[in-house]
Scaffold this motif. Sequence first.
Motif, mmCIF file in Angstrom:
data_model
loop_
_atom_site.group_PDB
_atom_site.id
_atom_site.type_symbol
_atom_site.label_atom_id
_atom_site.label_comp_id
_atom_site.label_asym_id
_atom_site.label_seq_id
_atom_site.Cartn_x
_atom_site.Cartn_y
_atom_site.Cartn_z
ATOM 1 N N PHE A 118 0.976 -1.328 -0.036
ATOM 2 C CA PHE A 118 0.153 0.161 0.158
ATOM 3 C C PHE A 118 0.894 1.365 -0.059
ATOM 4 N N THR A 119 0.531 2.325 -0.705
ATOM 5 C CA THR A 119 1.114 3.460 -1.015
ATOM 6 C C THR A 119 0.326 4.629 -0.733
ATOM 7 N N GLN A 120 0.886 5.690 -0.025
ATOM 8 C CA GLN A 120 0.118 7.028 0.075
ATOM 9 C C GLN A 120 1.137 8.168 0.248
ATOM 10 N N LYS A 121 0.662 9.155 -0.354
ATOM 11 C CA LYS A 121 1.303 10.572 -0.369
ATOM 12 C C LYS A 121 0.940 11.195 0.819
ATOM 13 N N LEU A 122 1.645 11.869 1.499
ATOM 14 C CA LEU A 122 1.192 12.803 2.774
ATOM 15 C C LEU A 122 1.639 14.155 2.467
ATOM 16 N N PRO A 123 1.114 15.234 2.672
ATOM 17 C CA PRO A 123 1.402 16.580 2.334
ATOM 18 C C PRO A 123 2.098 17.154 3.763
ATOM 19 N N ILE A 124 3.023 16.516 4.235
ATOM 20 C CA ILE A 124 3.474 16.827 5.762
ATOM 21 C C ILE A 124 4.971 16.499 5.744
ATOM 22 N N SER A 125 5.370 17.001 6.621
ATOM 23 C CA SER A 125 7.106 16.719 6.838
ATOM 24 C C SER A 125 7.219 15.426 7.305
ATOM 25 N N ILE A 126 8.498 14.820 6.823
ATOM 26 C CA ILE A 126 8.899 13.456 7.330
ATOM 27 C C ILE A 126 8.584 13.477 9.017
ATOM 28 N N GLU A 127 9.100 14.280 9.527
ATOM 29 C CA GLU A 127 9.100 14.529 11.071
ATOM 30 C C GLU A 127 7.810 14.458 11.676
ATOM 31 N N LYS A 128 6.771 15.141 10.887
ATOM 32 C CA LYS A 128 5.419 15.138 11.547
ATOM 33 C C LYS A 128 4.639 13.508 11.291
ATOM 34 N N ALA A 129 5.167 13.105 9.969
ATOM 35 C CA ALA A 129 4.733 11.515 9.661
ATOM 36 C C ALA A 129 5.063 10.494 10.597
ATOM 37 N N TRP A 130 6.582 11.018 10.908
ATOM 38 C CA TRP A 130 7.216 9.710 12.069
ATOM 39 C C TRP A 130 6.476 9.952 13.244
ATOM 40 N N ASP A 131 6.432 11.169 13.454
ATOM 41 C CA ASP A 131 6.035 11.466 14.933
ATOM 42 C C ASP A 131 4.465 10.758 14.993
ATOM 43 N N PHE A 132 3.647 10.902 14.168
ATOM 44 C CA PHE A 132 2.242 10.393 14.276
ATOM 45 C C PHE A 132 2.312 8.713 14.215
ATOM 46 N N PHE A 133 3.057 8.250 12.961
ATOM 47 C CA PHE A 133 2.925 6.852 12.827
ATOM 48 C C PHE A 133 3.911 5.966 13.897
ATOM 49 N N SER A 134 4.563 6.480 14.330
ATOM 50 C CA SER A 134 5.642 5.791 15.251
ATOM 51 C C SER A 134 5.096 5.879 16.819
ATOM 52 N N SER A 135 3.810 6.218 17.097
ATOM 53 C CA SER A 135 3.296 6.181 18.308
ATOM 54 C C SER A 135 2.460 5.036 18.318
ATOM 55 N N PRO A 136 2.640 4.281 19.106
ATOM 56 C CA PRO A 136 1.423 2.979 19.049
ATOM 57 C C PRO A 136 -0.158 3.343 19.193
ATOM 58 N N LEU A 137 -0.152 4.215 19.863
ATOM 59 C CA LEU A 137 -1.682 4.869 20.213
ATOM 60 C C LEU A 137 -2.344 5.283 19.072
ATOM 61 N N ASN A 138 -1.636 5.748 18.398
ATOM 62 C CA ASN A 138 -2.096 6.367 17.041
ATOM 63 C C ASN A 138 -2.962 5.380 16.009
ATOM 64 N N LEU A 139 -2.414 3.970 16.266
ATOM 65 C CA LEU A 139 -2.710 2.916 15.569
ATOM 66 C C LEU A 139 -4.286 2.699 15.500
#
Length: 155
Positions: free
Chosen positions: A8-29
């Motif tokens: 699965f692929t998706q483009k996000l209009p955000i910074s790599i830091e913001k993407a990482w911060d969100f997706f690397s948090s288990p509670l956001n799953l």
Amino acid sequence: MKLHRTEFTQKLPISIEKAWDFFSSPLNLAEITPADMTFDVTSPNMENTKMYPGLIITYKVSPLLGIKLDWVTEITHVKDLEYFIDEQRFGPFAFWHHQHHFKPIDSGVLMHDILHYSVGWGPIGNVANAVVVKNKIKGIFDFRYQKVEALFGKP
């Protein structure tokens, strides 16, 4: 045991830091998983936790018919701002290996998932995958795609 692969692929209009911060948090799953799966993180003290190798995450999930199951994953590999990998230790699959990749692009971030899984149960599992499981997985990622667009916008 038949091994299945899907991407699965998706483009996000955000910074790599913001993407990482969100997706690397288990509670956001739970936030990006369909409500009908009743995806609850049951690991204690996860509020400020970020993915790291060896992290064990426990969940309660209802993948089918509202039946609650325990699911335990281990984060096996992490490279900050680039990728992490979760592997099922106990749960509904005979095998689960999920790679989450993040790559900066001109318009934001390219998120790319590679999932290998097996239902197990030999021919019965192959039929279950063809009839139910692969469509359920696609539905989960379709939901995530829409939810992520709602959270971060379209590229």
